[in-house]
Design a protein around this motif. Structure first.
Motif, PDB file in Angstrom:
ATOM      1  N   ARG A  69       0.856  -1.182   0.000  1.00  0.00           N
ATOM      2  CA  ARG A  69       0.000   0.000   0.000  1.00  0.00           C
ATOM      3  C   ARG A  69       0.894   1.233   0.000  1.00  0.00           C
ATOM      4  NH1 ARG A  69      -4.601  -1.752   4.437  1.00  0.00           N
ATOM      5  NH2 ARG A  69      -5.686  -3.272   3.098  1.00  0.00           N
ATOM      6  N   THR A  70       0.745   2.035  -1.015  1.00  0.00           N
ATOM      7  CA  THR A  70       1.523   3.266  -1.128  1.00  0.00           C
ATOM      8  C   THR A  70       0.603   4.455  -0.977  1.00  0.00           C
ATOM      9  OG1 THR A  70       1.320   3.177  -3.551  1.00  0.00           O
ATOM     10  CG2 THR A  70       3.277   2.175  -2.574  1.00  0.00           C
ATOM     11  N   ILE A  71       1.176   5.593  -0.631  1.00  0.00           N
ATOM     12  CA  ILE A  71       0.375   6.760  -0.256  1.00  0.00           C
ATOM     13  C   ILE A  71       0.331   7.746  -1.419  1.00  0.00           C
ATOM     14  CG2 ILE A  71       0.093   8.591   1.451  1.00  0.00           C
ATOM     15  CD1 ILE A  71       2.029   6.905   3.254  1.00  0.00           C
ATOM     16  N   PRO A  72      -0.844   8.044  -1.961  1.00  0.00           N
ATOM     17  CA  PRO A  72      -0.930   9.002  -3.064  1.00  0.00           C
ATOM     18  C   PRO A  72      -0.377  10.370  -2.658  1.00  0.00           C
ATOM     19  CG  PRO A  72      -2.990   7.794  -2.824  1.00  0.00           C
ATOM     20  CD  PRO A  72      -2.155   7.468  -1.621  1.00  0.00           C
ATOM     21  N   ALA A  73       0.361  10.987  -3.567  1.00  0.00           N
ATOM     22  CA  ALA A  73       0.885  12.336  -3.341  1.00  0.00           C
ATOM     23  C   ALA A  73      -0.135  13.368  -3.809  1.00  0.00           C
ATOM     24  CB  ALA A  73       2.203  12.519  -4.100  1.00  0.00           C
ATOM     25  N   THR A  74       0.044  14.603  -3.378  1.00  0.00           N
ATOM     26  CA  THR A  74      -0.872  15.664  -3.788  1.00  0.00           C
ATOM     27  C   THR A  74      -0.578  16.167  -5.200  1.00  0.00           C
ATOM     28  OG1 THR A  74       0.559  17.310  -2.732  1.00  0.00           O
ATOM     29  CG2 THR A  74      -1.276  16.444  -1.420  1.00  0.00           C
ATOM     30  N   ALA A  75       0.521  15.719  -5.806  1.00  0.00           N
ATOM     31  CA  ALA A  75       0.843  16.144  -7.170  1.00  0.00           C
ATOM     32  C   ALA A  75      -0.216  15.625  -8.134  1.00  0.00           C
ATOM     33  CB  ALA A  75       2.219  15.627  -7.576  1.00  0.00           C
ATOM     34  N   GLY A  76      -0.772  16.533  -8.946  1.00  0.00           N
ATOM     35  CA  GLY A  76      -1.809  16.160  -9.894  1.00  0.00           C
ATOM     36  C   GLY A  76      -1.239  15.689 -11.219  1.00  0.00           C
ATOM     37  N   PRO A  77      -2.125  15.303 -12.160  1.00  0.00           N
ATOM     38  CA  PRO A  77      -1.658  14.798 -13.461  1.00  0.00           C
ATOM     39  C   PRO A  77      -0.811  15.796 -14.233  1.00  0.00           C
ATOM     40  CG  PRO A  77      -4.009  14.364 -13.126  1.00  0.00           C
ATOM     41  CD  PRO A  77      -3.580  15.269 -12.029  1.00  0.00           C
ATOM     42  N   ALA A  78      -1.018  17.104 -14.015  1.00  0.00           N
ATOM     43  CA  ALA A  78      -0.272  18.118 -14.764  1.00  0.00           C
ATOM     44  C   ALA A  78       1.052  18.496 -14.114  1.00  0.00           C
ATOM     45  CB  ALA A  78      -1.131  19.376 -14.929  1.00  0.00           C
ATOM     46  N   ALA A  79       1.372  17.909 -12.966  1.00  0.00           N
ATOM     47  CA  ALA A  79       2.616  18.247 -12.276  1.00  0.00           C
ATOM     48  C   ALA A  79       3.816  17.662 -13.019  1.00  0.00           C
ATOM     49  CB  ALA A  79       2.578  17.714 -10.844  1.00  0.00           C
ATOM     50  N   PRO A  80       4.993  18.295 -12.920  1.00  0.00           N
ATOM     51  CA  PRO A  80       6.199  17.745 -13.571  1.00  0.00           C
ATOM     52  C   PRO A  80       6.510  16.360 -13.019  1.00  0.00           C
ATOM     53  CG  PRO A  80       6.571  20.003 -12.809  1.00  0.00           C
ATOM     54  CD  PRO A  80       5.261  19.567 -12.229  1.00  0.00           C
ATOM     55  N   ASP A 324      -3.361  -0.682  -3.850  1.00  0.00           N
ATOM     56  CA  ASP A 324      -4.659  -1.061  -3.298  1.00  0.00           C
ATOM     57  C   ASP A 324      -5.294   0.092  -2.524  1.00  0.00           C
ATOM     58  OD1 ASP A 324      -6.725  -2.925  -2.600  1.00  0.00           O
ATOM     59  OD2 ASP A 324      -5.815  -3.135  -0.635  1.00  0.00           O
ATOM     60  N   PHE A 325      -4.486   1.025  -2.050  1.00  0.00           N
ATOM     61  CA  PHE A 325      -4.988   2.194  -1.330  1.00  0.00           C
ATOM     62  C   PHE A 325      -5.117   3.361  -2.297  1.00  0.00           C
ATOM     63  CE2 PHE A 325      -3.693   5.888   1.563  1.00  0.00           C
ATOM     64  CZ  PHE A 325      -5.015   6.220   1.812  1.00  0.00           C
TER      65      PHE A 325
END
Length: 389
Positions: A69-80, A324-325
């Motif tokens: 289980r890994t933790i999603p970052a706040t970087a969105g699809p348009a981030a470098p 999974d997370f």
């Protein structure tokens, strides 16, 4: 007359078994290999080091069947991209050394040290000679550029586990830095047929310990050292790496990692996802799932929330994450469309209650998951099906 075993034969058999066990121990790849068949096994469940999932996604799928289980970052699809590919057009591999590539690595070190908040840096090479070439390039820049010398000296005065390092593949066990830079070293060579050069260029799969038995585990260690960013410096395209004749898994997985890094660096996320599908290790336990009976025509609460927000012109993404997370509904920051601001966690009302396992799931759902998201910079809202109704 009673049959009786020959005590000498029994002693010989016991001695032979003891000698076999000793040979197995001495011939084992590592203590971890020995331990796998002798002690209880408990797999990892969560990964915390890499602050962006793309830095650990390859290891997760190739080594752990996607169960980490890994933790999603706040970087969105348009981030470098945080997994970058830096090509070296003039790379030249000569007896284990690629000096143009080593110089490009030093260029990147200098760029990183000039950031407003310089990150901690580690350089990983795939042989000892290329490691020496990177040190030589650092020394040359140190002598020629006083500003670089000052920045590098300041970074070297940090705490021991924050100083820049240059290590080859076998030495990075236990290390971690904000940014890891890989110097692959190799460059394409011209293929010959019957001693005659052809128009075909390729890269032989000669990566020392990576090509030996267990090389895939060394690769796993190396590519999971970065906390914030990973940069692959290469003098060749992944397609040029020849691994068809490799006897072990290390070189093949290495090529797939390069394909994944190349695709992520170019923003080709579908290609990168296809690579993860190819390497997913299905020999381990599958990611846990719970079958839920859904009434015909039912629309999940997460989808209802996302639809309601979009009607109000609030940009959202659903099921953000690479494991999974996942965040069921992620709301983009209205002031910065390259990052997410809000994670909406949803209780669909289908969880069982009463058992110890259910209590653990409840703690995981209502306490641990919001906590790790806040640790990564998310604001978190929890919505139950009843509240939504």
């Amino acid at each position: 007359e009673e049959d009786s075993a020959d005590p000498d034969e029994a002693l010989d058999a016991e001695q032979a078994e003891s000698e076999r066990q000793i040979r197995d121990m001495l011939g084992a790849e590592s203590l971890l290999t020995l331990a796998r068949t002798r002690v209880a096994h408990a797999g990892l469940r969560w990964h915390y080091r890499c602050q962006h999932e793309s830095l650990i996604a390859f290891s997760n799928h190739a080594m752990y069947a996607g169960t980490l289980r890994t933790i999603p970052a706040t970087a969105g699809p348009a981030a470098p991209p945080v997994l970058r590919w830096v090509g070296v057009e003039n790379g030249d591999y000569d007896q284990g050394v690629n000096r143009p590539e080593a110089e490009r690595v030093v260029d990147l070190i200098d760029e990183l040290l000039q950031r407003d908040a310089p990150p901690t840096i580690g350089v990983v090479t795939f042989n000892l000679k290329q490691r020496r070439a990177v040190f030589d390039a650092i020394d040359a820049r140190f002598a020629a550029d006083p500003a670089f010398a000052e920045r590098y000296a300041a970074a070297s005065e940090r705490a021991l586990d924050e100083r820049p390092f240059v290590k080859n593949l076998e030495q990075v066990q236990g290390d971690e830095r904000d940014v890891i830079v890989f110097s692959l070293g190799h460059a394409p060579v011209q293929r010959k047929r019957r001693g005659v050069a052809t128009d075909e260029w390729y890269v032989p799969a000669r990566f020392g310990p990576l090509g030996q038995r267990g090389g895939e585990r060394r690769l796993n260690v190396a590519i999971s050292r970065a906390k914030q960013e990973c940069i692959v410096v290469a003098s060749f395209h992944p397609a040029q790496l020849g691994v068809a004749s490799s006897r072990h898994a290390g070189p093949r997985l290495f090529k797939h990692f390069l394909e994944y890094a190349h695709a992520m660096g170019a923003g080709r996320h579908q290609v990168a996802a296809h690579v993860l599908d190819l390497v997913r290790d299905t020999s381990g336990p599958a990611a846990s799932t719970r079958d839920v009976e859904v009434a015909p025509g039912h629309i999940p609460v997460a989808a209802q929330i996302a639809e309601a927000l979009e009607r109000r012109h609030v940009p959202v993404e659903m099921h953000v994450g690479a494991s999974d997370f996942r965040v069921p509904v992620a709301v983009l920051d209205p002031e910065d469309p390259t990052r997410f601001r809000l994670a909406i966690l949803v209780d669909e009302g289908d969880a069982a209650q009463g058992t110890e396992a259910d209590d653990l799931r409840a703690f995981d759902h209502f306490v641990h998951r919001p906590a790790v998201l806040r640790m990564r910079g998310w604001d978190v809202v929890h919505v139950s099906a009843l509240t939504w109704l």
